[in-house]
Scaffold this active site. Structure first.
Site, short mmCIF file in Angstrom:
data_model
loop_
_atom_site.label_atom_id
_atom_site.label_comp_id
_atom_site.label_asym_id
_atom_site.label_seq_id
_atom_site.Cartn_x
_atom_site.Cartn_y
_atom_site.Cartn_z
CG HIS A 31 -61.97 1.97 4.65
ND1 HIS A 31 -61.41 1.98 5.75
CD2 HIS A 31 -63.40 1.69 4.64
CE1 HIS A 31 -61.81 1.33 6.64
NE2 HIS A 31 -63.12 0.97 6.07
N GLY A 59 -66.58 -3.98 -0.12
CA GLY A 59 -65.68 -4.95 0.04
C GLY A 59 -66.13 -6.08 0.34
#
Ligand code: PAF
Length: 284
Positions: A37, A147
């Protein structure tokens, strides 16, 4: 860094900053933050003036109540983690704030959400689309960062943006891996010590399969990956598909398209791991 929980507060703050000409980057998360993250936040910070990170465990994208219940949550720890990053705002709403009434919207993504994750987690992507569209409507960022580990999600979010005409640039961010190759995920902490030692082989075999693929067909490459992983104790492949990176349709020949991705889900004991490998990447 400010932590806001109400929709009105975040909207007011972001609207003011946007009126001053600031570029707003958005990183949606479900918390339990890790370096993967953090890399999204860093990329967002390098491409925007203001970075908003949402932390919201979205109940509508879980198709198993047990999975929802055991999903790791720790806002305080996440906030401390983000303090050292380029995050300016954490948006951590309650379920009532995001869904004041039940969200009954059904999204149609054609084949994109019927296969792979969509097949094994029915309704999952509908829930993702519900929450991401809510968050996009509240934050109205210029850019949103996702992502590549959740490759199918990324493709579906791009489709969501096109379908609903969101004026948001979707930025794909590379997978962040542990030193031993395991793709970072919030669920990794649920692995037992014993199984944790076995799982790096998934990334290892995916990588080896790119060499194997040079002399073998997609179907033989698929079999190579599945058979190699299933030789390992505790690992069971739920699916491995070699797909066109835009349409997500399974390919039969390598020269069918210039963007080819192998997407995998593996049960490691009772923890589900997803990962992928690019065989051909039309971007580079
Ligand atoms: O990828 C995730 O963590 C979630 O699916 C997302 C995009 C934050 C939506 O809840």
């Amino acid at each position: 860094m400010k932590i806001l929980t109400s929709q009105n507060e975040i909207t007011t703050q972001i609207d003011t900053l946007k009126s001053l000409g600031k570029i707003v980057g958005f990183v949606p998360t479900m918390g339990a933050l890790h370096d993967g993250h953090l890399s999204l936040v860093e990329i967002a910070g390098s491409q925007s003036d203001i970075v908003v990170v949402s932390i919201f465990v979205n109940p509508t994208q879980f198709n198993s109540p047990i999975d929802l219940e055991r999903y790791p949550r720790n806002l305080e720890q996440d906030a401390a983690f983000l303090k050292k990053s380029k995050c300016d705002f954490i948006f951590a709403p309650s379920v009532k704030e995001i869904y004041p009434k039940p969200d009954n919207r059904i999204f149609d993504f054609g084949q994109l959400d019927k296969i792979m994750e969509g097949k094994f987690r029915p309704g999952h992507f509908n829930g993702v689309a519900q929450v991401v569209s809510r968050l996009f409507d509240i934050i109205k960022p210029h850019k949103a960062f996702f992502g590549e580990k959740d490759f199918q999600q990324l493709v579906i979010i791009r489709e969501l943006v096109i379908k609903f005409n969101y004026n948001i640039e979707i930025v794909a961010c590379p997978i962040k891996r542990e030193k031993d190759g395991l793709a970072m995920s919030s669920r990794n902490i649920l692995l037992t010590e014993n199984i944790r030692k076995k799982v790096p082989i998934i990334a290892d075999i995916l990588k080896k399969s790119t060499t194997f693929a040079k002399l073998n067909s997609p179907i033989n490459t698929k079999n190579f990956v599945v058979e190699s992983i299933e030789k390992v104790e505790y690992l069971r492949v739920e699916y491995f598909e070699i797909v066109n990176g835009n349409s997500l349709q399974t390919i039969e020949k390598w020269d069918e398209t210039t963007f080819v991705v192998g997407c995998i889900a593996v049960w490691a004991g009772d923890v589900r791991i997803i990962d992928n490998v690019f065989y051909k990447n039309n971007i580079t």
